[in-house]
Design an enzyme around this catalytic site. Structure first.
Site, PDB file in Angstrom:
ATOM      1  N   LYS A 126       0.869  -1.178   0.000  1.00  0.00           N
ATOM      2  CA  LYS A 126       0.000   0.000   0.000  1.00  0.00           C
ATOM      3  C   LYS A 126       0.908   1.230   0.000  1.00  0.00           C
ATOM      4  O   LYS A 126       1.872   1.271   0.781  1.00  0.00           O
ATOM      5  CB  LYS A 126      -0.853  -0.007   1.269  1.00  0.00           C
ATOM      6  CG  LYS A 126      -1.847  -1.143   1.286  1.00  0.00           C
ATOM      7  CD  LYS A 126      -2.981  -0.807   0.378  1.00  0.00           C
ATOM      8  CE  LYS A 126      -4.017  -1.885   0.348  1.00  0.00           C
ATOM      9  NZ  LYS A 126      -5.089  -1.588  -0.584  1.00  0.00           N
ATOM     10  N   LYS A 166     -13.008  -9.072  -7.503  1.00  0.00           N
ATOM     11  CA  LYS A 166     -13.505  -9.412  -6.168  1.00  0.00           C
ATOM     12  C   LYS A 166     -14.974  -9.758  -6.366  1.00  0.00           C
ATOM     13  O   LYS A 166     -15.751  -8.895  -6.795  1.00  0.00           O
ATOM     14  CB  LYS A 166     -13.373  -8.218  -5.213  1.00  0.00           C
ATOM     15  CG  LYS A 166     -11.932  -7.786  -4.945  1.00  0.00           C
ATOM     16  CD  LYS A 166     -11.853  -6.665  -3.922  1.00  0.00           C
ATOM     17  CE  LYS A 166     -10.424  -6.184  -3.740  1.00  0.00           C
ATOM     18  NZ  LYS A 166     -10.296  -5.048  -2.828  1.00  0.00           N
TER      19      LYS A 166
END
Ligand SMILES: O=C(O)CCC(=O)C1=CC=C[C@@H](O)[C@@H]1C(=O)O
Ligand SMILES: [Mg+2]
Length: 366
Positions: free
Chosen positions: A163, A262
């Site tokens: 991240k 997803k």
């Protein structure tokens, strides 16, 4: 399949360590566990992966409860459903709310594959026994991120997603590359950049990243296409892809070279399969993303990742990455850098109802 009862349990668990992203920090994870009972007594499980706050997509735990209660559960209760894809068609009369829909559809896929005596992976069209997986390294000081990568590398992970925050991207990536020149490394920006940052992003080309995930806002297909033209590194879309039409748009514009699927974000496994087939036709590599979810979604994701179009290791880390204990047995573990695809019928694992009860804040039966 005739659905006799649906039970929703809102559970809450602390994360082992806080998970920092450019959106903010997750410390606790609320989830909605769906238990669906069919006339024969067979049970199917699903999970709504919405977060408590609407920062990743518009949905939240509370919006999902509202929509499940008033609109979605009445569509399937006491109806005869032959295949889970019928439910996803029925749900189309209500817009959006993909994570709520995917939770119910996931439970139907579990029931359906149990009825067919097939593993969920086989029912979806997957065939391999084990899949390589990746892990997400949360935002921290650079030294801590290096330590985390070392630990995950020893555990056997094959792909590392870091991240980043816009102010520290170059520093983070260059330091990681100094320590790990050859690992398969990617970054996830969670929409932290704008088109004005193209030159800043282009500086990252020198680090041979596997991809940059979702640099711009979720509707910024045109801007992503502009960036992809300018960069050697592949762009991957996550938040932008809500359905197959978004994939068509991304392909037509050249907005990315890779897609993160997803099931929750796209409305379920049926839509994920449609995206899979289209991406395969267009040679767009796929991988399965994670939502800091419980074992129920984790094993669903493993089943999906066993399909041939999922050629990049997904964010399907072991249960122990985020939680002290999972709600499934056996939990998801790494074996020689891979996770095994469950071979038993349905999701192929036992669900620990007692643990769910202990974690439950709210229960509703329909
Ligand atoms: O499930 C995991 O281990 C990682 C999940 C993860 O990286 C994310 C989940 C949800 C929102 C984001 O913060 C991020 C992502 O964008 O993929
Ligand atoms: Mg992402």
């Amino acid at each position: 399949m005739r659905i006799k009862q649906v039970e929703l349990s809102v559970i809450e668990q602390p994360l082992k360590v806080p998970f920092h992203t450019s959106y903010g920090t997750y410390v606790q994870r609320e989830s909605i566990i769906i238990k669906m009972i069919e006339d024969s007594g067979a049970i199917g499980y699903g999970e709504v992966v919405a977060f408590s706050e609407p920062w990743y997509t518009e949905e939240t735990i509370q919006t999902a409860l509202h929509v499940l209660d008033l609109f979605l559960i009445p569509l399937i209760l006491e109806k005869d459903i032959i295949h889970p894809s019928e439910a996803s068609e029925l749900f189309k009369c209500f817009k959006g709310h993909h994570m709520a829909k995917a939770g119910l559809e996931g439970a139907l896929w579990d029931l359906y594959s149990k009825q067919q005596n097939l593993s969920l992976a086989n029912a979806l069209g997957g065939s391999c026994d084990a899949i390589p997986v990746g892990v997400v390294v949360s935002l921290a000081n650079t030294e801590k991120m290096i330590q985390q990568i070392k630990q995950y590398e020893q555990e056997g992970y094959e792909r590392f997603k870091v991240k980043v925050d816009k102010k520290r991207d170059y520093e983070i990536v260059s330091t990681i590359r100094e320590h790990f020149p050859d690992i398969s490394l990617m970054i996830d920006a969670n929409s932290a950049y704008t088109i004005k940052d193209i030159d800043q992003l282009k500086r990252l080309d020198e680090f041979k990243l596997l991809m940059i995930e979702q640099p711009f806002g979720d509707r910024e297909f045109i801007e992503h296409a502009e960036l992809q033209k300018e960069m050697k590194t592949s762009i991957c879309l996550d938040e932008s892809i809500h359905c197959i039409e978004d994939v068509k748009l991304a392909i037509a514009l050249g907005a990315c070279r890779i897609i993160n699927v997803k099931p929750g974000r796209v409305g379920g496994l049926t839509e994920s399969l449609k995206i899979h087939d289209l991406a395969l036709k267009h040679h767009i590599p796929l991988w399965v993303g994670g939502m800091i979810e419980t074992g129920i979604s984790r094993v669903q994701n493993i089943a999906l990742a066993s399909l041939p179009g999922f050629t990049i290791p997904g964010d399907i880390s072991a249960s122990s990455r985020h939680f002290e204990e999972d709600i499934i047995h056996p939990d998801v573990q790494l074996q020689n850098g891979k996770v095994l695809v469950p071979q038993e019928a349905g999701i192929g694992v036992e669900v620990d109802e007692e643990r769910i009860d202990r974690l439950t804040k709210l229960k509703r039966r329909y």
